[in-house]
Design an enzyme around this catalytic site. Structure first.
Site, short mmCIF file in Angstrom:
data_model
loop_
_atom_site.label_atom_id
_atom_site.label_comp_id
_atom_site.label_asym_id
_atom_site.label_seq_id
_atom_site.Cartn_x
_atom_site.Cartn_y
_atom_site.Cartn_z
N LYS A 1 -45.86 -11.20 -2.53
CA LYS A 1 -44.96 -10.46 -1.64
C LYS A 1 -43.98 -11.39 -0.93
O LYS A 1 -42.83 -11.04 -0.72
CB LYS A 1 -45.77 -9.69 -0.58
CG LYS A 1 -46.64 -8.60 -1.16
CD LYS A 1 -47.48 -7.93 -0.10
CE LYS A 1 -48.57 -8.80 0.47
NZ LYS A 1 -49.63 -9.19 -0.47
N GLN B 1 -51.62 -8.44 2.77
CA GLN B 1 -52.78 -8.04 1.96
C GLN B 1 -52.32 -7.01 0.91
O GLN B 1 -51.19 -7.08 0.47
CB GLN B 1 -53.94 -7.51 2.81
CG GLN B 1 -54.61 -8.59 3.66
CD GLN B 1 -53.91 -8.87 4.97
OE1 GLN B 1 -53.59 -7.96 5.71
NE2 GLN B 1 -53.68 -10.13 5.28
N THR C 1 -57.13 -20.10 2.70
CA THR C 1 -58.46 -20.72 2.74
C THR C 1 -58.70 -21.68 1.57
O THR C 1 -59.70 -22.40 1.58
CB THR C 1 -59.55 -19.63 2.68
OG1 THR C 1 -59.36 -18.87 1.46
CG2 THR C 1 -59.46 -18.69 3.86
N GLY C 2 -57.83 -21.67 0.57
CA GLY C 2 -58.01 -22.55 -0.59
C GLY C 2 -59.08 -22.07 -1.55
O GLY C 2 -59.38 -22.72 -2.55
N GLY D 1 -41.06 -17.08 -12.06
CA GLY D 1 -41.30 -18.44 -11.57
C GLY D 1 -41.33 -18.40 -10.05
O GLY D 1 -41.00 -17.37 -9.45
#
Ligand code: IMP
Length: 449
Positions: A30, A234, A311-312, A425
Protein backbone atom coordinates in the site's frame (compact mmCIF):
# COMPACT_ATOMS: atom_id res chain seq x y z
CA UNK A 1 -27.44 30.81 -11.76
CA UNK A 2 -30.55 28.73 -11.12
CA UNK A 3 -30.49 25.77 -8.75
CA UNK A 4 -30.22 23.16 -11.48
CA UNK A 5 -27.21 24.84 -13.06
CA UNK A 6 -25.55 25.14 -9.70
CA UNK A 7 -26.20 21.47 -9.09
CA UNK A 8 -24.72 20.47 -12.45
CA UNK A 9 -21.64 22.59 -12.01
CA UNK A 10 -21.09 20.93 -8.62
CA UNK A 11 -21.13 17.55 -10.32
CA UNK A 12 -18.67 18.68 -12.96
CA UNK A 13 -16.38 20.11 -10.31
CA UNK A 14 -16.50 16.95 -8.26
CA UNK A 15 -13.05 16.13 -7.01
CA UNK A 16 -12.27 12.51 -6.53
CA UNK A 17 -11.60 11.21 -3.04
CA UNK A 18 -10.14 7.74 -3.16
CA UNK A 19 -9.75 5.09 -0.47
CA UNK A 20 -6.70 2.85 -0.89
CA UNK A 21 -6.71 -0.17 1.37
CA UNK A 22 -5.39 -3.71 1.68
CA UNK A 23 -7.60 -6.50 0.34
CA UNK A 24 -5.54 -9.40 1.73
CA UNK A 25 -3.69 -9.91 5.06
CA UNK A 26 -1.70 -6.67 4.97
CA UNK A 27 1.75 -6.03 3.46
CA UNK A 28 0.19 -5.73 0.01
CA UNK A 29 2.41 -2.79 -0.95
CA UNK A 30 0.00 0.00 0.00
CA UNK A 31 2.86 2.37 0.84
CA UNK A 32 4.19 2.38 -2.70
CA UNK A 33 0.72 2.80 -4.23
CA UNK A 34 -0.26 5.64 -1.90
CA UNK A 35 3.07 7.39 -2.51
CA UNK A 36 2.66 6.98 -6.27
CA UNK A 37 -0.89 8.38 -6.33
CA UNK A 38 -0.24 11.21 -3.86
CA UNK A 39 0.50 13.92 -6.49
CA UNK A 40 -3.13 13.58 -7.63
CA UNK A 41 -4.43 14.54 -4.16
CA UNK A 42 -4.17 17.48 -1.77
CA UNK A 43 -4.49 15.47 1.43
CA UNK A 44 -3.59 11.93 2.50
CA UNK A 45 -5.43 10.71 5.62
CA UNK A 46 -4.74 7.59 7.69
CA UNK A 47 -7.87 6.25 9.37
CA UNK A 48 -6.88 3.30 11.58
CA UNK A 49 -4.07 1.18 13.00
CA UNK A 50 -0.90 2.53 14.48
CA UNK A 51 2.84 1.95 14.19
CA UNK A 52 2.15 -1.77 13.69
CA UNK A 53 2.01 -0.79 10.00
CA UNK A 54 5.19 -0.68 7.96
CA UNK A 55 4.64 1.09 4.65
CA UNK A 56 7.78 0.82 2.59
CA UNK A 57 8.49 3.36 -0.13
CA UNK A 58 11.60 3.53 -2.33
CA UNK A 59 12.50 6.87 -3.87
CA UNK A 60 15.61 7.02 -6.05
CA UNK A 61 17.07 4.04 -4.26
CA UNK A 62 16.43 5.41 -0.75
CA UNK A 63 14.18 3.23 1.40
CA UNK A 64 11.61 4.89 3.65
CA UNK A 65 9.52 2.88 6.10
CA UNK A 66 6.48 4.84 7.25
CA UNK A 67 4.66 3.43 10.22
CA UNK A 68 2.30 6.05 11.55
CA UNK A 69 2.74 8.95 9.19
CA UNK A 70 0.72 8.71 5.94
CA UNK A 71 2.74 7.52 2.95
CA UNK A 72 1.98 10.80 1.14
CA UNK A 73 4.47 12.70 3.33
CA UNK A 74 7.36 12.21 0.89
CA UNK A 75 5.72 14.72 -1.49
CA UNK A 76 6.37 18.32 -0.40
CA UNK A 77 3.24 20.41 -0.08
CA UNK A 78 0.88 17.49 0.48
CA UNK A 79 -1.01 17.64 3.76
CA UNK A 80 -1.00 14.44 5.83
CA UNK A 81 -3.55 13.66 8.49
CA UNK A 82 -3.71 11.06 11.26
CA UNK A 83 -7.35 10.44 12.10
CA UNK A 84 -9.17 9.66 15.35
CA UNK A 85 -9.32 5.97 14.39
CA UNK A 86 -5.52 5.69 14.65
CA UNK A 87 -3.77 4.86 17.92
CA UNK A 88 -0.75 7.12 18.33
CA UNK A 89 2.44 6.31 20.20
CA UNK A 90 3.89 9.83 20.46
CA UNK A 91 7.42 8.51 20.88
CA UNK A 92 7.10 6.46 17.70
CA UNK A 93 5.57 9.43 15.91
CA UNK A 94 8.47 11.73 16.73
CA UNK A 95 11.05 9.05 15.96
CA UNK A 96 9.51 8.94 12.49
CA UNK A 97 9.35 12.73 12.16
CA UNK A 98 13.05 12.95 13.13
CA UNK A 99 14.05 10.23 10.70
CA UNK A 100 12.23 12.01 7.88
CA UNK A 101 14.00 15.27 8.84
CA UNK A 102 17.37 13.49 8.65
CA UNK A 103 16.44 12.58 5.08
CA UNK A 104 15.53 16.18 4.25
CA UNK A 105 11.75 15.83 4.58
CA UNK A 106 10.06 18.45 6.75
CA UNK A 107 6.60 17.86 8.17
CA UNK A 108 6.01 21.19 9.91
CA UNK A 109 2.69 22.72 8.98
CA UNK A 110 1.57 19.74 6.92
CA UNK A 111 1.24 16.88 9.40
CA UNK A 112 -1.82 16.92 11.63
CA UNK A 113 -3.18 14.59 14.29
CA UNK A 114 -6.77 14.31 15.46
CA UNK A 115 -7.49 15.49 18.99
CA UNK A 116 -9.70 12.41 19.30
CA UNK A 117 -6.96 9.88 18.45
CA UNK A 118 -6.08 7.63 21.38
CA UNK A 119 -2.54 7.43 22.72
CA UNK A 120 -0.45 4.29 23.11
CA UNK A 121 1.30 4.55 26.47
CA UNK A 122 4.23 2.47 27.79
CA UNK A 123 1.97 0.10 29.75
CA UNK A 124 0.11 -0.84 26.56
CA UNK A 125 3.29 -2.41 25.21
CA UNK A 126 3.73 -4.41 28.44
CA UNK A 127 0.13 -5.56 28.29
CA UNK A 128 0.50 -6.62 24.65
CA UNK A 129 3.42 -8.90 25.60
CA UNK A 130 1.61 -10.19 28.68
CA UNK A 131 -1.56 -10.96 26.75
CA UNK A 132 0.39 -12.90 24.11
CA UNK A 133 2.30 -14.86 26.79
CA UNK A 134 -0.98 -15.73 28.51
CA UNK A 135 -2.51 -17.01 25.27
CA UNK A 136 0.34 -19.51 24.90
CA UNK A 137 -0.31 -21.73 21.88
CA UNK A 138 -3.26 -19.55 20.88
CA UNK A 139 -1.17 -16.39 20.60
CA UNK A 140 -2.06 -13.90 17.83
CA UNK A 141 1.51 -13.12 16.84
CA UNK A 142 1.03 -9.37 17.35
CA UNK A 143 3.63 -6.76 16.51
CA UNK A 144 4.06 -6.07 20.28
CA UNK A 145 3.49 -2.36 19.78
CA UNK A 146 0.65 -2.05 22.30
CA UNK A 147 -1.98 -1.66 19.57
CA UNK A 148 -4.59 -4.08 20.97
CA UNK A 149 -4.40 -2.85 24.59
CA UNK A 150 -4.68 0.81 23.45
CA UNK A 151 -7.86 -0.01 21.50
CA UNK A 152 -9.11 -2.01 24.52
CA UNK A 153 -8.80 1.10 26.67
CA UNK A 154 -10.58 3.16 24.01
CA UNK A 155 -13.56 0.81 23.94
CA UNK A 156 -13.55 0.54 27.75
CA UNK A 157 -13.75 4.38 27.87
CA UNK A 158 -10.63 4.83 29.96
CA UNK A 159 -8.22 5.75 27.16
CA UNK A 160 -6.08 8.87 27.01
CA UNK A 161 -6.67 10.96 23.90
CA UNK A 162 -4.42 13.44 22.14
CA UNK A 163 -6.79 16.28 23.13
CA UNK A 164 -6.49 15.31 26.80
CA UNK A 165 -2.94 16.68 26.75
CA UNK A 166 -4.60 20.11 27.00
CA UNK A 167 -6.29 19.26 30.30
CA UNK A 168 -3.45 18.84 32.84
CA UNK A 169 -5.70 17.90 35.78
CA UNK A 170 -7.80 15.34 33.92
CA UNK A 171 -4.68 13.93 32.29
CA UNK A 172 -2.93 13.45 35.63
CA UNK A 173 -5.89 11.61 37.12
CA UNK A 174 -6.39 9.42 34.06
CA UNK A 175 -2.71 8.48 33.79
CA UNK A 176 -2.46 7.77 37.52
CA UNK A 177 -5.57 5.56 37.55
CA UNK A 178 -4.45 3.67 34.47
CA UNK A 179 -0.87 3.07 35.60
CA UNK A 180 -1.94 1.94 39.08
CA UNK A 181 -4.52 -0.45 37.59
CA UNK A 182 -1.97 -1.84 35.09
CA UNK A 183 0.64 -2.38 37.82
CA UNK A 184 -1.87 -4.66 39.52
CA UNK A 185 -2.38 -6.61 36.31
CA UNK A 186 1.26 -6.95 35.25
CA UNK A 187 3.16 -9.10 37.71
CA UNK A 188 6.26 -7.33 39.10
CA UNK A 189 5.37 -4.07 37.35
CA UNK A 190 6.44 -1.00 39.30
CA UNK A 191 5.82 1.55 36.60
CA UNK A 192 5.60 5.04 38.09
CA UNK A 193 2.70 7.15 36.95
CA UNK A 194 4.64 10.35 37.56
CA UNK A 195 7.29 9.24 35.05
CA UNK A 196 4.67 8.31 32.45
CA UNK A 197 2.91 11.64 32.96
CA UNK A 198 6.16 13.63 32.78
CA UNK A 199 7.14 12.02 29.50
CA UNK A 200 3.67 12.56 28.11
CA UNK A 201 3.66 16.25 29.04
CA UNK A 202 6.98 16.71 27.28
CA UNK A 203 5.80 14.94 24.13
CA UNK A 204 2.47 16.78 24.38
CA UNK A 205 4.21 20.13 24.06
CA UNK A 206 5.81 18.99 20.83
CA UNK A 207 2.56 17.48 19.59
CA UNK A 208 0.45 20.59 20.27
CA UNK A 209 0.97 22.44 16.97
CA UNK A 210 -0.14 19.34 15.05
CA UNK A 211 -3.42 18.78 16.88
CA UNK A 212 -6.62 19.47 14.94
CA UNK A 213 -10.33 18.69 14.77
CA UNK A 214 -9.70 16.42 11.78
CA UNK A 215 -13.34 15.91 10.83
CA UNK A 216 -13.82 19.66 10.54
CA UNK A 217 -10.51 20.11 8.76
CA UNK A 218 -11.47 17.54 6.11
CA UNK A 219 -14.98 18.97 5.69
CA UNK A 220 -13.54 22.44 5.09
CA UNK A 221 -10.97 21.05 2.68
CA UNK A 222 -13.66 19.24 0.68
CA UNK A 223 -15.84 22.36 0.62
CA UNK A 224 -12.85 24.20 -0.86
CA UNK A 225 -12.58 21.59 -3.64
CA UNK A 226 -9.57 19.73 -2.25
CA UNK A 227 -9.20 16.02 -2.87
CA UNK A 228 -8.35 13.39 -0.29
CA UNK A 229 -6.81 9.95 -0.40
CA UNK A 230 -7.86 7.76 2.52
CA UNK A 231 -4.99 5.43 3.40
CA UNK A 232 -5.66 2.09 5.05
CA UNK A 233 -3.18 0.04 7.07
CA UNK A 234 -3.05 -3.75 7.52
CA UNK A 235 -5.68 -5.50 5.36
CA UNK A 236 -9.30 -6.60 5.12
CA UNK A 237 -8.60 -10.09 6.45
CA UNK A 238 -6.98 -8.54 9.53
CA UNK A 239 -10.03 -6.33 10.18
CA UNK A 240 -11.38 -6.69 13.73
CA UNK A 241 -14.92 -7.36 12.43
CA UNK A 242 -14.47 -8.82 8.96
CA UNK A 243 -11.11 -10.54 9.30
CA UNK A 244 -10.13 -13.98 10.52
CA UNK A 245 -11.02 -13.24 14.15
CA UNK A 246 -9.36 -13.62 16.64
CA UNK A 247 -6.23 -13.62 14.44
CA UNK A 248 -6.69 -10.00 13.46
CA UNK A 249 -5.59 -6.53 14.42
CA UNK A 250 -7.80 -4.40 16.68
CA UNK A 251 -9.17 -1.88 14.19
CA UNK A 252 -11.36 -1.65 11.08
CA UNK A 253 -8.87 -1.87 8.25
CA UNK A 254 -11.70 -2.25 5.74
CA UNK A 255 -13.73 0.58 4.20
CA UNK A 256 -16.02 1.29 7.18
CA UNK A 257 -12.96 2.50 9.08
CA UNK A 258 -12.70 5.55 6.79
CA UNK A 259 -15.95 7.08 8.09
CA UNK A 260 -15.48 6.21 11.76
CA UNK A 261 -11.73 6.85 11.76
CA UNK A 262 -11.85 10.32 10.21
CA UNK A 263 -15.33 11.67 10.81
CA UNK A 264 -16.38 11.87 7.15
CA UNK A 265 -19.65 10.69 5.62
CA UNK A 266 -19.85 7.76 3.18
CA UNK A 267 -20.40 10.05 0.20
CA UNK A 268 -16.99 11.56 0.79
CA UNK A 269 -15.57 8.32 -0.62
CA UNK A 270 -15.85 8.44 -4.41
CA UNK A 271 -13.86 5.31 -5.17
CA UNK A 272 -12.21 2.36 -3.48
CA UNK A 273 -8.99 0.77 -4.65
CA UNK A 274 -7.94 -2.56 -3.14
CA UNK A 275 -4.23 -3.29 -3.10
CA UNK A 276 -3.39 -6.96 -3.64
CA UNK A 277 -0.13 -8.80 -4.08
CA UNK A 278 0.16 -11.11 -7.10
CA UNK A 279 0.46 -13.92 -4.52
CA UNK A 280 -0.49 -14.08 -0.83
CA UNK A 281 1.39 -13.43 2.41
CA UNK A 282 0.55 -13.27 6.07
CA UNK A 283 2.61 -12.46 9.15
CA UNK A 284 1.54 -13.74 12.54
CA UNK A 285 -0.79 -16.62 13.37
CA UNK A 286 -4.14 -17.68 11.90
CA UNK A 287 -5.38 -19.62 8.88
CA UNK A 288 -3.86 -19.04 5.44
CA UNK A 289 -5.42 -21.52 3.01
CA UNK A 290 -2.88 -21.19 0.18
CA UNK A 291 0.21 -21.24 2.43
CA UNK A 292 3.17 -23.09 0.89
CA UNK A 293 5.42 -24.91 3.32
CA UNK A 294 7.77 -26.08 0.57
CA UNK A 295 10.60 -24.70 -1.54
CA UNK A 296 8.14 -22.59 -3.56
CA UNK A 297 7.04 -20.80 -0.38
CA UNK A 298 10.69 -20.06 0.39
CA UNK A 299 11.26 -18.93 -3.22
CA UNK A 300 8.43 -16.37 -2.90
CA UNK A 301 9.76 -15.23 0.48
CA UNK A 302 13.29 -14.76 -0.87
CA UNK A 303 12.39 -13.10 -4.19
CA UNK A 304 9.71 -10.93 -2.62
CA UNK A 305 11.85 -10.06 0.43
CA UNK A 306 8.92 -11.16 2.53
CA UNK A 307 10.16 -10.18 5.96
CA UNK A 308 8.10 -7.86 8.18
CA UNK A 309 8.93 -4.16 7.72
CA UNK A 310 8.23 -3.57 11.45
CA UNK A 311 9.29 -6.75 13.22
CA UNK A 312 11.54 -8.45 10.63
CA UNK A 313 9.54 -11.68 11.01
CA UNK A 314 9.49 -13.98 7.97
CA UNK A 315 6.11 -13.75 6.25
CA UNK A 316 4.15 -16.87 5.41
CA UNK A 317 3.81 -17.10 1.62
CA UNK A 318 1.39 -18.80 -0.75
CA UNK A 319 -0.36 -18.60 -4.11
CA UNK A 320 -2.91 -15.92 -5.01
CA UNK A 321 -6.17 -16.64 -3.22
CA UNK A 322 -9.07 -15.32 -5.31
CA UNK A 323 -11.64 -16.53 -2.75
CA UNK A 324 -10.09 -14.23 -0.15
CA UNK A 325 -9.79 -11.32 -2.59
CA UNK A 326 -13.42 -11.72 -3.75
CA UNK A 327 -14.38 -11.41 -0.10
CA UNK A 328 -12.32 -8.19 0.05
CA UNK A 329 -14.12 -6.96 -3.07
CA UNK A 330 -17.48 -7.58 -1.37
CA UNK A 331 -16.70 -6.16 2.07
CA UNK A 332 -15.09 -3.00 0.66
CA UNK A 333 -17.09 -2.52 -2.54
CA UNK A 334 -13.83 -2.34 -4.46
CA UNK A 335 -13.89 -0.49 -7.77
CA UNK A 336 -10.46 -1.61 -8.91
CA UNK A 337 -7.35 -3.45 -7.80
CA UNK A 338 -3.76 -2.28 -7.61
CA UNK A 339 -1.77 -5.44 -8.29
CA UNK A 340 1.69 -5.41 -6.74
CA UNK A 341 4.91 -7.44 -6.89
CA UNK A 342 4.24 -8.98 -10.31
CA UNK A 343 8.01 -9.15 -10.87
CA UNK A 344 8.42 -11.56 -7.94
CA UNK A 345 6.74 -14.20 -10.09
CA UNK A 346 9.24 -13.75 -12.97
CA UNK A 347 10.97 -16.96 -14.01
CA UNK A 348 8.50 -19.42 -12.49
CA UNK A 349 7.59 -22.30 -14.77
CA UNK A 350 4.01 -22.53 -13.58
CA UNK A 351 1.73 -20.49 -11.35
CA UNK A 352 -1.35 -21.42 -9.39
CA UNK A 353 -4.43 -19.37 -8.59
CA UNK A 354 -6.82 -20.55 -5.91
CA UNK A 355 -10.37 -20.15 -7.25
CA UNK A 356 -12.36 -22.14 -4.64
CA UNK A 357 -11.92 -24.12 -1.42
CA UNK A 358 -12.59 -27.77 -0.83
CA UNK A 359 -14.17 -28.24 2.61
CA UNK A 360 -14.80 -31.91 3.39
CA UNK A 361 -16.86 -33.15 0.47
CA UNK A 362 -18.05 -29.67 -0.55
CA UNK A 363 -16.50 -27.11 -2.87
CA UNK A 364 -17.17 -23.53 -1.78
CA UNK A 365 -16.51 -20.29 -3.61
CA UNK A 366 -17.32 -17.83 -0.79
CA UNK A 367 -14.86 -17.08 2.00
CA UNK A 368 -16.20 -18.90 5.09
CA UNK A 369 -17.41 -16.79 7.97
CA UNK A 370 -16.42 -19.51 10.44
CA UNK A 371 -12.68 -19.58 11.16
CA UNK A 372 -12.80 -23.29 12.06
CA UNK A 373 -14.20 -24.05 8.65
CA UNK A 374 -11.61 -21.81 7.00
CA UNK A 375 -8.79 -23.60 8.80
CA UNK A 376 -10.07 -26.94 7.44
CA UNK A 377 -10.32 -25.69 3.83
CA UNK A 378 -8.01 -26.93 1.09
CA UNK A 379 -7.46 -24.68 -1.94
CA UNK A 380 -8.70 -25.65 -5.40
CA UNK A 381 -6.09 -24.47 -7.90
CA UNK A 382 -5.96 -23.55 -11.52
CA UNK A 383 -2.52 -23.84 -13.12
CA UNK A 384 -1.21 -21.22 -15.51
CA UNK A 385 2.04 -21.10 -17.47
CA UNK A 386 4.78 -18.78 -16.19
CA UNK A 387 7.04 -16.39 -18.14
CA UNK A 388 10.77 -16.06 -18.64
CA UNK A 389 11.01 -12.52 -19.97
CA UNK A 390 11.17 -10.34 -16.83
CA UNK A 391 8.29 -8.04 -15.97
CA UNK A 392 10.59 -6.14 -13.59
CA UNK A 393 10.50 -2.44 -14.35
CA UNK A 394 7.95 -2.79 -17.19
CA UNK A 395 5.87 0.41 -17.41
CA UNK A 396 3.46 -0.32 -20.27
CA UNK A 397 0.89 -3.09 -20.17
CA UNK A 398 1.60 -4.01 -23.81
CA UNK A 399 5.26 -4.65 -22.94
CA UNK A 400 4.43 -7.44 -20.50
CA UNK A 401 5.14 -11.01 -21.60
CA UNK A 402 2.02 -12.69 -23.00
CA UNK A 403 1.79 -15.20 -20.14
CA UNK A 404 2.00 -12.39 -17.57
CA UNK A 405 -0.92 -10.67 -19.34
CA UNK A 406 -2.82 -13.98 -19.25
CA UNK A 407 -2.10 -14.37 -15.55
CA UNK A 408 -3.40 -10.85 -14.83
CA UNK A 409 -6.49 -11.38 -16.99
CA UNK A 410 -7.38 -14.62 -15.20
CA UNK A 411 -6.66 -13.11 -11.80
CA UNK A 412 -9.00 -10.20 -12.60
CA UNK A 413 -11.70 -12.56 -13.84
CA UNK A 414 -11.70 -14.73 -10.73
CA UNK A 415 -11.32 -11.76 -8.37
CA UNK A 416 -14.26 -9.89 -9.86
CA UNK A 417 -12.61 -6.49 -10.53
CA UNK A 418 -9.89 -5.32 -12.92
CA UNK A 419 -6.44 -4.05 -11.98
CA UNK A 420 -6.04 -0.33 -12.61
CA UNK A 421 -2.39 -0.40 -11.56
CA UNK A 422 0.23 -3.11 -11.88
CA UNK A 423 3.44 -2.70 -9.91
CA UNK A 424 6.55 -4.27 -11.40
CA UNK A 425 9.25 -3.15 -8.95
CA UNK A 426 9.81 -1.24 -5.74
CA UNK A 427 10.60 2.17 -7.27
CA UNK A 428 7.77 4.67 -7.79
CA UNK A 429 7.96 4.55 -11.57
CA UNK A 430 8.05 0.77 -11.89
CA UNK A 431 4.31 0.81 -12.33
CA UNK A 432 1.81 0.29 -15.14
CA UNK A 433 -1.08 2.74 -15.00
CA UNK A 434 -4.02 1.46 -17.01
CA UNK A 435 -5.87 4.56 -18.11
CA UNK A 436 -8.71 2.54 -19.70
CA UNK A 437 -9.44 0.68 -16.45
CA UNK A 438 -9.20 3.89 -14.42
CA UNK A 439 -11.58 5.69 -16.78
CA UNK A 440 -14.09 2.84 -16.65
CA UNK A 441 -13.91 2.07 -12.93
CA UNK A 442 -12.86 5.33 -11.28
CA UNK A 443 -14.21 8.15 -13.44
CA UNK A 444 -13.08 11.49 -12.07
CA UNK A 445 -9.66 10.18 -11.12
CA UNK A 446 -6.85 12.29 -12.59
CA UNK A 447 -4.92 9.97 -14.91
CA UNK A 448 -2.51 12.78 -15.78
CA UNK A 449 -1.08 15.47 -13.58
P1 IMP B 1 -1.29 -6.15 16.19
O1 IMP B 1 -1.88 -5.25 15.14
O2 IMP B 1 0.11 -5.77 16.57
O3 IMP B 1 -2.20 -6.32 17.37
O4 IMP B 1 -1.17 -7.63 15.54
C1 IMP B 1 -2.32 -8.40 15.21
C2 IMP B 1 -2.09 -9.18 13.92
O5 IMP B 1 -2.05 -8.31 12.82
C3 IMP B 1 -0.78 -9.97 13.88
O6 IMP B 1 -0.98 -11.15 13.13
C4 IMP B 1 0.15 -9.06 13.13
O7 IMP B 1 1.20 -9.75 12.50
C5 IMP B 1 -0.82 -8.46 12.12
N1 IMP B 1 -0.41 -7.14 11.63
C6 IMP B 1 -0.48 -5.98 12.30
N2 IMP B 1 -0.04 -4.97 11.53
C7 IMP B 1 0.29 -5.50 10.35
C8 IMP B 1 0.77 -4.96 9.12
O8 IMP B 1 0.97 -3.75 8.96
N3 IMP B 1 1.00 -5.85 8.13
C9 IMP B 1 0.75 -7.16 8.26
N4 IMP B 1 0.29 -7.72 9.37
C10 IMP B 1 0.06 -6.90 10.41
Amino acid sequence: MDDMMRFESRILDLTMNLAVLGAQWGDEGKGKIVDLLTPRFDIVARYQGGHNAGHTVYVNGTKFVLRLIPSGILHPGVVCVIGNGVVVDPQALFAEVDELARNGIQVDGRLFVSDKAHLILPYHRDLDLLSEARRGERKIGTTSRGIGPAYEDKIARRGVRVGDLNDPKGLEQNVRDNVVARNRLVHDSTMEWEAVLGQLQELGTRLKPMVRDVSLMLAEAMAAGKSIMFEGAQGTLLDIDHGTYPYVTSSNASIGGVCTGLGVGPRAINGVMGVVKAYTTRVGEGPLPTELHDAMGQRLRDSGNEYGAVTGRPRRCGWYDAVAVRYGVRVNGLDALALTKMDVLDGLEELQICTAYRCGDRTITEFPSDIGQLAACVPVYETLPGWNTPTKGVRRFDDLPENAKRYIARLEQVSGVPAALVSTGSERDDTILRADVLAARLPGFKTTL
